[in-house]
Design an enzyme around this catalytic site. Structure first.
Site, mmCIF file in Angstrom:
data_model
loop_
_atom_site.group_PDB
_atom_site.id
_atom_site.type_symbol
_atom_site.label_atom_id
_atom_site.label_comp_id
_atom_site.label_asym_id
_atom_site.label_seq_id
_atom_site.Cartn_x
_atom_site.Cartn_y
_atom_site.Cartn_z
ATOM 1 N N PRO A 89 49.459 33.862 33.570
ATOM 2 C CA PRO A 89 49.999 34.550 34.745
ATOM 3 C C PRO A 89 50.135 36.060 34.519
ATOM 4 O O PRO A 89 50.310 36.804 35.481
ATOM 5 C CB PRO A 89 51.376 33.918 34.962
ATOM 6 C CG PRO A 89 51.480 32.776 34.024
ATOM 7 C CD PRO A 89 50.393 32.880 33.015
ATOM 8 N N GLU A 116 55.249 28.041 26.313
ATOM 9 C CA GLU A 116 55.625 29.373 26.798
ATOM 10 C C GLU A 116 54.497 30.375 26.649
ATOM 11 O O GLU A 116 54.531 31.451 27.227
ATOM 12 C CB GLU A 116 56.873 29.885 26.064
ATOM 13 C CG GLU A 116 58.104 29.024 26.296
ATOM 14 C CD GLU A 116 58.325 28.699 27.768
ATOM 15 O OE1 GLU A 116 58.496 29.640 28.554
ATOM 16 O OE2 GLU A 116 58.324 27.508 28.127
ATOM 17 N N ARG A 154 29.130 27.448 40.876
ATOM 18 C CA ARG A 154 28.440 27.415 42.163
ATOM 19 C C ARG A 154 27.588 28.655 42.415
ATOM 20 O O ARG A 154 26.748 28.651 43.320
ATOM 21 C CB ARG A 154 29.420 27.152 43.294
ATOM 22 C CG ARG A 154 30.485 28.194 43.485
ATOM 23 C CD ARG A 154 31.663 27.617 44.246
ATOM 24 N NE ARG A 154 31.277 26.982 45.498
ATOM 25 C CZ ARG A 154 30.827 27.642 46.561
ATOM 26 N NH1 ARG A 154 30.748 28.948 46.545
ATOM 27 N NH2 ARG A 154 30.468 26.999 47.654
ATOM 28 N N ASP A 169 28.187 32.826 52.406
ATOM 29 C CA ASP A 169 27.912 34.156 52.935
ATOM 30 C C ASP A 169 29.182 34.966 53.160
ATOM 31 O O ASP A 169 29.344 36.022 52.586
ATOM 32 C CB ASP A 169 27.139 34.069 54.247
ATOM 33 C CG ASP A 169 25.716 33.635 53.980
ATOM 34 O OD1 ASP A 169 25.020 33.258 54.915
ATOM 35 O OD2 ASP A 169 25.317 33.688 52.795
#
Ligand code: 6GU
Length: 246
Positions: A89, A116, A154, A169
């Site tokens: 994070p 942690e 992808r 697109d």
């Protein structure tokens, strides 16, 4: 491309290749995923991979040595150099621009923390980049790594069928949200399909879709418009949308 995943639960991430587009990319030889578990590089009967944090506090911190040995094994499995990307994070936000950049690499290593976090010395010595998938807390980097794998897979040439490419697109090409989509039936108790979509007027349909993409981006994610390169025609479409949707 090759992606190595260093994690206490590597199968958690490699399983994304069991289905759908990522699975097909792997079957087509466009993507190879390899999982590595630091526990396999831990010493002693207990094969310890974590310990209590200096300074006190809750949770556990992942040890340097099992991770370092695991990363070395992953690196050595292929001669191509590999960036190490730590999912946390504290990282920079993952964006489609970053996904496109990663998709062009021959290989990289995804490092997933649990508990942690990871001893900061390992991060300083081994990590090239730190990435976050959003401002919320996950129990570990595995879900984030699966997100990176999916988004990158992808984009490999040949991973998508023609029908799926079209869906790429909007957001990918110009940073706008996608337009709404409709299928049969035309008339339904929940509403009617916008007439222009059945008009057969391809220019009119393209214009309507562009206007919807611009309008929805303005309504939902206005900050994306600051980065989007809008043409004069786009601005006109958006102004008209705003006038109709005050
Ligand atoms: Cl990449 N890891 C963890 N543990 N939590 C997160 C995250 C990553 N991105 C958002 N939350």
């Amino acid at each position: 491309m090759r992606i190595d995943i260093v994690s206490l639960f590597p199968e958690f991430v490699t399983q994304v290749a069991g289905h759908g587009v990522v699975g097909r990319a792997q079957e087509r030889g466009l993507l190879a995923l390899h999982g590595w578990n630091p526990r396999d590089h831990a010493e002693g009967n207990y094969r310890r991979v974590d310990d209590r944090p200096f300074g006190g506090g809750p949770g556990m911190v992942m040890l340097i040595d099992p991770l370092r040995a695991c990363l070395a094994a992953a690196r050595a499995a292929d001669p191509a150099p590999a960036k190490v990307i730590y999912l946390s994070p504290q990282g920079m936000p993952l964006t489609q621009a970053k996904v496109r950049e990663l998709a062009g690499e021959p290989r990289f290593i995804l490092l997933c923390g649990r508990y942690e976090g990871i001893d900061e010395r390992l991060v300083a010595a081994e990590v090239d980049e730190e990435l976050s998938i959003g401002d919320y807390v996950l129990s570990g980097g595995e879900l984030a790594a699966a997100v990176v794998v999916d988004a990158v897979a992808r984009l490999q040439e040949g991973a998508l069928n023609d029908a799926e490419s079209a869906a790429q697109d909007s957001f990918a090409a110009d940073g706008l949200l996608d337009c709404p989509h409709y299928t049969r039936p035309v008339e339904h108790e929940l509403g009617t399909v916008p007439e222009v979509l059945m008009s057969g007027n391809h220019a009119g349909i393209a214009r309507w879709r562009r206007q919807q993409a611009l309008g929805r981006t303005w309504q939902r994610r206005p900050e994306l418009l600051d980065e989007a390169a809008l043409s004069a025609a786009d601005r006109k479409l958006l102004e008209a949308f705003k006038a109709e949707n005050p």
